[in-house]
Scaffold this active site. Sequence first.
Site, short mmCIF file in Angstrom:
data_model
loop_
_atom_site.label_atom_id
_atom_site.label_comp_id
_atom_site.label_asym_id
_atom_site.label_seq_id
_atom_site.Cartn_x
_atom_site.Cartn_y
_atom_site.Cartn_z
N HIS A 17 0.85 -1.19 0.00
CA HIS A 17 0.00 0.00 0.00
C HIS A 17 0.89 1.24 0.00
CE1 HIS A 17 -2.67 3.13 1.60
NE2 HIS A 17 -3.68 2.39 1.17
N ASP A 19 0.88 4.18 1.45
CA ASP A 19 1.23 4.73 2.75
C ASP A 19 2.20 3.83 3.51
OD1 ASP A 19 -0.37 7.01 2.41
OD2 ASP A 19 -2.13 6.00 3.21
N LYS A 20 2.02 2.52 3.37
CA LYS A 20 2.94 1.60 4.04
C LYS A 20 4.31 1.59 3.38
CE LYS A 20 1.41 0.78 7.56
NZ LYS A 20 2.26 1.29 8.62
N GLU A 45 10.71 11.58 6.71
CA GLU A 45 9.40 11.52 6.08
C GLU A 45 9.56 11.10 4.62
OE1 GLU A 45 6.92 12.02 8.04
OE2 GLU A 45 7.92 13.06 9.69
N GLU A 58 15.03 15.66 9.22
CA GLU A 58 16.06 16.33 10.00
C GLU A 58 16.84 15.26 10.76
OE1 GLU A 58 13.06 18.45 8.60
OE2 GLU A 58 12.61 17.39 10.45
N LYS A 174 -6.00 -3.99 0.75
CA LYS A 174 -6.58 -3.51 2.01
C LYS A 174 -7.58 -4.56 2.51
CE LYS A 174 -7.53 0.87 2.59
NZ LYS A 174 -8.13 2.22 2.47
N PHE A 239 -9.22 -3.57 -10.14
CA PHE A 239 -8.21 -2.91 -9.31
C PHE A 239 -6.82 -3.26 -9.89
CE2 PHE A 239 -6.56 -2.52 -4.61
CZ PHE A 239 -5.72 -1.48 -4.98
N ASP A 247 -2.35 5.93 -6.13
CA ASP A 247 -2.63 6.85 -5.02
C ASP A 247 -1.31 7.26 -4.39
OD1 ASP A 247 -3.98 8.36 -3.18
OD2 ASP A 247 -4.70 6.68 -1.98
N ALA A 248 -1.21 8.50 -3.96
CA ALA A 248 0.01 8.96 -3.29
C ALA A 248 0.13 8.28 -1.93
CB ALA A 248 -0.02 10.47 -3.13
N ARG A 253 0.36 8.01 7.76
CA ARG A 253 -1.05 8.15 7.45
C ARG A 253 -1.87 6.91 7.82
NH1 ARG A 253 -2.21 11.22 1.81
NH2 ARG A 253 -1.70 9.16 0.98
N LYS A 254 -1.23 5.92 8.43
CA LYS A 254 -1.95 4.70 8.82
C LYS A 254 -1.72 4.40 10.30
CE LYS A 254 -4.10 3.58 5.06
NZ LYS A 254 -4.16 4.98 4.62
N LYS A 274 11.12 7.77 13.03
CA LYS A 274 11.52 8.51 14.23
C LYS A 274 12.41 7.65 15.13
CE LYS A 274 7.23 11.21 14.24
NZ LYS A 274 5.97 11.49 14.95
N LYS A 278 12.28 10.32 20.22
CA LYS A 278 10.96 10.87 19.93
C LYS A 278 9.92 10.05 20.69
CE LYS A 278 13.23 12.87 16.43
NZ LYS A 278 14.70 12.81 16.34
N ASP A 280 6.81 10.16 20.66
CA ASP A 280 5.70 9.68 19.83
C ASP A 280 5.83 8.18 19.60
OD1 ASP A 280 4.27 11.98 19.45
OD2 ASP A 280 5.19 12.49 17.54
#
Length: 387
Positions: A17, A19-20, A45, A58, A174, A239, A247-248, A253-254, A274, A278, A280
């Site tokens: 996918h 995003d993955k 990123e 960074e 998905k 598909f 798709d970008a 995003r997941k 990260k 971090k 997060d």
Amino acid sequence: MTIRDGLFSSESVSEGHPDKLADRISDAVLDEFLRLEPSARVACETLLADQCVVLAGEFKTRDLAVFRTVRERAVSLVASVLRGAGYTDAATGIDPDRCEVQVRFNGQSADISQGVDRSDGVIGAGDQGLMFGYACDDTPELMPAPIVYAHRLVRRQAELRRSGVLPWLRPDAKSQVSFRYEDGRPVAVEAVVLSTQHAEGVDTETLRAEVSRHIIDSVIPLALRGTGYRELINPTGRFVTGGPNGDAGLTGRKIIVDTYGGAAPHGGGAFSGKDPSKVDRSAAYMARFLAKQVVARGWARRCLTQLAYAIGVAEPVSFLVDAEGAGPVRNAEIAAALRQEFDLTPAGIIRQLDLQRPIYFDTAAYGHFGRSDLSLPWEAVAAGGAL
């Protein structure tokens, strides 16, 4: 969050996918930095769009040669991740050898650095934020059942694609699984949604029959299917166009796929790309670790934990334990016991979970929690005493 009665759904996505792919590229860069310098500071990123990949972030290393080396290896890292996910050329979704790769690496802000690598030797939190952890006895993994089965479906899709059993499968996919809960227990699967990219030439009816037989039937037992059970396989039909060509993709995003499938709150911070300074990432892992101790030790059937930090400050500004069935006094006792047993500063979390090493790429698909296929330190159960 306690799911009492009714239907609850979670989704997952395959490693192919978009995003993955972004998450996996960001974590491949992170792992490369940590392989060369375990104390490196990394915030990477990734953006994918058609035949273009943009790497930005960074970074801070004690040895400038490490920074230069990873930057030079960035293009080959991107190609390796894309090829490993099953992309071979532009027709499949992106060409790993001919796509454009833009690298925009910068040094870490000195303003952030002074709060993380403090002059007193203490590691301060890399940012402010709040992180949640969750565990429940739905499954042996102590994870919510819907996300566990959603992950299993897309993992099975990838296995069959690689093995060639279904040679027309392509990397992008998905899944979604809806469980019926009764009195807080998952009792039946009522719906499965699975969309998979495929090659030209396979007709929709054949695809649906083969996906049902080889993927869904091997993951969802007949005994677990409810009376109203239904399957929706490639519900739009065709598909063929998938991956970044369809798709970008973007890092982070997941985040619900990465965690508990929506069965617990999320603080909003993504994990991939990260380094463990971090919070997060590292504190979310610790929050899961703490929640799992509560359930694994038999203190509660379900447990939600929350940690919160201020940038540059080592100790958390708050720590909450919400164990199912426990009142305020019992929750406070559990929280106090965990605080006494475990160091919740960034340095303490890094030590406890041994986080300054290249272990992150494999977490960037199929979830960061409940992984029996990986030896992840935040999934361990520590020996602890009774309350």
